[in-house]
Design an enzyme around this catalytic site. Structure first.
Site, PDB file in Angstrom:
ATOM      1  N   ASP A 200      22.133  69.702  53.225  1.00 41.21           N
ATOM      2  CA  ASP A 200      20.687  69.825  53.998  1.00 41.21           C
ATOM      3  C   ASP A 200      19.715  68.949  53.144  1.00 41.21           C
ATOM      4  O   ASP A 200      19.233  69.291  52.197  1.00 41.21           O
ATOM      5  CB  ASP A 200      20.637  71.531  53.758  1.00 41.21           C
ATOM      6  CG  ASP A 200      19.198  72.010  54.312  1.00 41.21           C
ATOM      7  OD1 ASP A 200      18.281  71.220  54.536  1.00 41.21           O
ATOM      8  OD2 ASP A 200      19.016  72.934  54.833  1.00 41.21           O
ATOM      9  N   HIS A 201      19.040  68.056  54.142  1.00 30.73           N
ATOM     10  CA  HIS A 201      18.370  67.178  53.333  1.00 30.73           C
ATOM     11  C   HIS A 201      17.127  67.671  52.722  1.00 30.73           C
ATOM     12  O   HIS A 201      16.550  66.890  51.966  1.00 30.73           O
ATOM     13  CB  HIS A 201      18.158  65.665  54.409  1.00 30.73           C
ATOM     14  CG  HIS A 201      17.027  66.036  55.409  1.00 30.73           C
ATOM     15  ND1 HIS A 201      17.470  66.584  56.661  1.00 30.73           N
ATOM     16  CD2 HIS A 201      15.725  65.591  55.431  1.00 30.73           C
ATOM     17  CE1 HIS A 201      16.423  66.568  57.204  1.00 30.73           C
ATOM     18  NE2 HIS A 201      15.306  66.021  56.461  1.00 30.73           N
ATOM     19  N   HIS A 263      16.967  74.465  57.188  1.00 31.59           N
ATOM     20  CA  HIS A 263      15.754  74.024  56.392  1.00 31.59           C
ATOM     21  C   HIS A 263      14.926  75.302  56.083  1.00 31.59           C
ATOM     22  O   HIS A 263      14.208  75.136  54.698  1.00 31.59           O
ATOM     23  CB  HIS A 263      14.755  72.863  57.064  1.00 31.59           C
ATOM     24  CG  HIS A 263      15.606  71.513  57.516  1.00 31.59           C
ATOM     25  ND1 HIS A 263      16.917  71.292  56.818  1.00 31.59           N
ATOM     26  CD2 HIS A 263      15.576  70.862  58.607  1.00 31.59           C
ATOM     27  CE1 HIS A 263      17.548  70.272  57.461  1.00 31.59           C
ATOM     28  NE2 HIS A 263      16.795  69.997  58.577  1.00 31.59           N
TER      29      HIS A 263
HETATM   30  C1  BG6 Z   1      16.823  67.329  60.884  1.00 30.47           C
HETATM   31  C2  BG6 Z   1      16.658  67.928  62.347  1.00 30.47           C
HETATM   32  O1  BG6 Z   1      17.419  68.070  60.276  1.00 30.47           O
HETATM   33  O2  BG6 Z   1      15.552  67.308  60.341  1.00 30.47           O
HETATM   34  C3  BG6 Z   1      15.711  66.912  63.099  1.00 30.47           C
HETATM   35  O3  BG6 Z   1      18.124  67.791  63.037  1.00 30.47           O
HETATM   36  C4  BG6 Z   1      14.496  67.085  62.734  1.00 30.47           C
HETATM   37  O4  BG6 Z   1      15.684  67.485  64.566  1.00 30.47           O
HETATM   38  C5  BG6 Z   1      14.573  66.688  60.964  1.00 30.47           C
HETATM   39  O5  BG6 Z   1      13.789  66.272  63.018  1.00 30.47           O
HETATM   40  C6  BG6 Z   1      13.162  66.733  60.241  1.00 30.47           C
HETATM   41  O6  BG6 Z   1      13.358  66.188  58.984  1.00 30.47           O
HETATM   42  P1  BG6 Z   1      12.185  65.625  58.252  1.00 30.47           P
HETATM   43  O7  BG6 Z   1      12.691  65.232  56.872  1.00 30.47           O
HETATM   44  O8  BG6 Z   1      11.629  64.711  59.009  1.00 30.47           O
HETATM   45  O9  BG6 Z   1      11.144  66.913  58.098  1.00 30.47           O
END
Ligand code: BG6
Length: 514
Positions: A200-201, A263
């Site tokens: 989960d980034h 997230h």
């Molecule tokens: C991803 C989603 O996990 O996270 C995307 O699939 C979203 O839809 C993105 O745009 C948002 O990531 P960040 O790091 O730009 O907040």
């Protein structure tokens, strides 16, 4: 002369540039020519090589369906880096990096392709000093491929036997609790939990990791971090982007599966969890699972009253005209897929009983911002008058992006003869306040290195994933089984449907960012 934070930091706190030692490894990217690989994985691996975090002996094998030679794949990677990599492209570094790139063309559904892969592994994978080969299988593929890949990998004995193999699995992990549990069972037939890295980034973001440091390295906040002092908590993950070119995925997923289940619940757990007894992966992950398990289950009536769904219409986002969701390429004209979520959650435990957690996320909102705000209770007696609208003098804001900062909002005396209260802020900003040229690793940099080191702390565990689905499943089900509101119900560039504002207003509160 006054002492600055830098002076104090340099006096007692020498921050060494951390050097991590990574053993020789091979990474096999399933879907190695797809969007995620092009935009994130390959540029991240290149940066790690540029920053000299990678060992001399490493190999990256892209496993994908199109026919390509190694050299054609290298040209493809070079193009991707020039397009998507942050920072200047260096020929010298490319020279070092490109030698480690290989390509295997094959089908994820055909056992012969796995034999081909294993022959390539045999040629290019180098052993560690202990004589084992470490292979990381990165599954950057649509979810329906996963069960087949696990089974075929397990059957391909030369892909796993005598190999220290790890699997990185992208989100979404399943579509609901049942499918996530089934996937976990399939994995467990052939792999152990210690080999599985569910990514989960958000957990790789510096400021998300800082939530734990901030809470548990400073003794002054923890005594206040509970229902006695906190009125409510808000978590906003707002995006100004639409769905880009991802309709095929997004039409199936919608906002709850895309952002809330992973997230947002990860952030909520870090805010709400009890202190772990050590920083070891399982201690932290167990505390997070307990948070998910204490989230009060939502009934259908509760969902109707305390959650809000939305879908964006045409609008103007940061000065640019934008189309509505229905007009995005490959979206059904009458699609009822939600792109906005707001909802009120309760955690039934001693620390948080009766403290509402308001969560809000959406695409094509007014601007990109992710933040957590902790709203403290009013003092028991209001002694001071105010002409300003300071209804909540103390709010602690943890801003995750775009600027990483922490701010405490307070009330002080306005100078003069009267007894006027005036709002001021005390704050920390990463860019402004950290000495020297601080490198903020990108989320994938940190997570890939952690996987190479074998550290699972920032990855979701099987029980955590299932518990997170258990929280959102009733919402998805209710929304899918009751008529959607008239969509679109918010213009691009706004803060979502009016009902999201009402959700708080009717309780005498308001979103901090509007
Ligand atoms: C991803 C989603 O996990 O996270 C995307 O699939 C979203 O839809 C993105 O745009 C948002 O990531 P960040 O790091 O730009 O907040």
């Amino acid at each position: 002369m006054s002492e600055t934070a830098d002076d104090r930091a340099s006096e007692f706190c020498r921050i060494e540039r951390e050097r991590v030692t990574i053993d020789p490894f091979t990474m096999v990217i399933f879907g190695g020519t797809g969007d995620l690989s092009q935009r994130k994985l390959l540029p991240t691996l290149y940066h790690l090589c540029e920053d000299q975090h990678l060992p001399d002996d490493f190999a990256i094998i892209s496993f994908a369906s199109s026919t390509r030679t190694d050299d054609e794949f290298r040209a493809f990677v070079r193009d991707s880096l020039e397009k998507y990599s942050e920072g200047p492209f260096s020929d010298a570094c490319w020279e070092r990096f490109s030698r480690h790139l290989y390509y295997v063309s094959g089908s994820f559904e055909d056992s012969e392709s796995y034999r081909k892969l294993s022959r390539r592994l045999e040629e290019v994978a180098r052993p560690t000093s202990e004589g084992t080969k470490q292979v990381i299988y990165y599954l950057a593929v649509p979810p329906h491929f996963l069960p087949g890949i696990f089974e075929r990998l397990a059957f391909c004995s030369s892909c796993v036997l005598g190999i220290d193999s790890r699997l990185i699995i992208e989100k979404p992990f399943g579509r609901d609790r049942g499918s996530a549990a089934a996937l976990n069972r399939t994995i467990a037939r052939s792999f152990e939990e210690r080999q599985i890295y569910r990514i989960d980034h958000y957990l790789g973001k510096e400021t998300v990791q800082n939530i734990l440091f901030f809470r548990f390295a400073n003794s002054i906040y923890e005594p206040l971090w509970n229902r006695r002092y906190i009125d409510h908590v808000q978590i906003t993950v707002a995006e100004s982007l639409g769905i880009e070119n991802r309709a095929r995925f997004y039409e199936q997923a919608g906002v709850v599966r895309d952002i809330v289940q992973n997230h947002m619940l990860q952030i909520l757990a870090l805010v709400a969890m009890e202190p772990p007894s050590s920083l070891e992966a399982d201690y932290i992950r167990s505390e997070k699972v307990k948070v998910y398990q204490t989230i009060r289950p939502m009934s259908g009536e509760y969902i109707d009253e305390f959650t809000v769904r939305g879908q964006y219409g045409p609008g103007v986002v940061q000065g640019e005209d934008t189309v509505g969701y229905h007009d995005e390429a490959m979206v059904a004209k009458k699609s009822t897929t939600p792109t906005f979520f707001a909802g009120k959650f309760y955690l039934d435990n001693w620390r948080w009983a009766d403290v509402p957690f308001y969560l809000r996320t959406g695409k094509r909102l007014n601007r990109r911002i992710t933040e957590i705000s902790i709203h403290f209770k009013q003092p028991p007696l209001r002694l001071f008058s105010t002409t300003c609208d300071i209804r909540e003098p103390n709010i602690l804001v943890l801003r995750i992006q775009p600027q990483e900062e922490i701010t405490l909002h307070m009330g002080v005396k306005h100078p003069g003869m009267g007894n006027q209260l005036y709002p001021v802020n005390m704050g920390f900003n990463y860019e402004r306040d950290l000495p020297g040229d601080v490198h903020m690793p990108l989320p994938y940099e940190r997570l890939l290195i952690d996987c190479m080191k074998g550290d699972q702390t920032l990855f979701a565990r099987q029980d955590g994933i299932e518990a997170m689905w258990a929280v959102v499943d009733p919402v998805i089900e209710r929304w899918e089984n009751t008529p959607a509101p008239q969509f679109p119900n918010y213009p691009g560039g706004s803060w979502g449907p009016d009902k999201a504002q009402e959700l708080l207003q009717r309780e005498g509160r308001q979103w901090r960012i509007v």
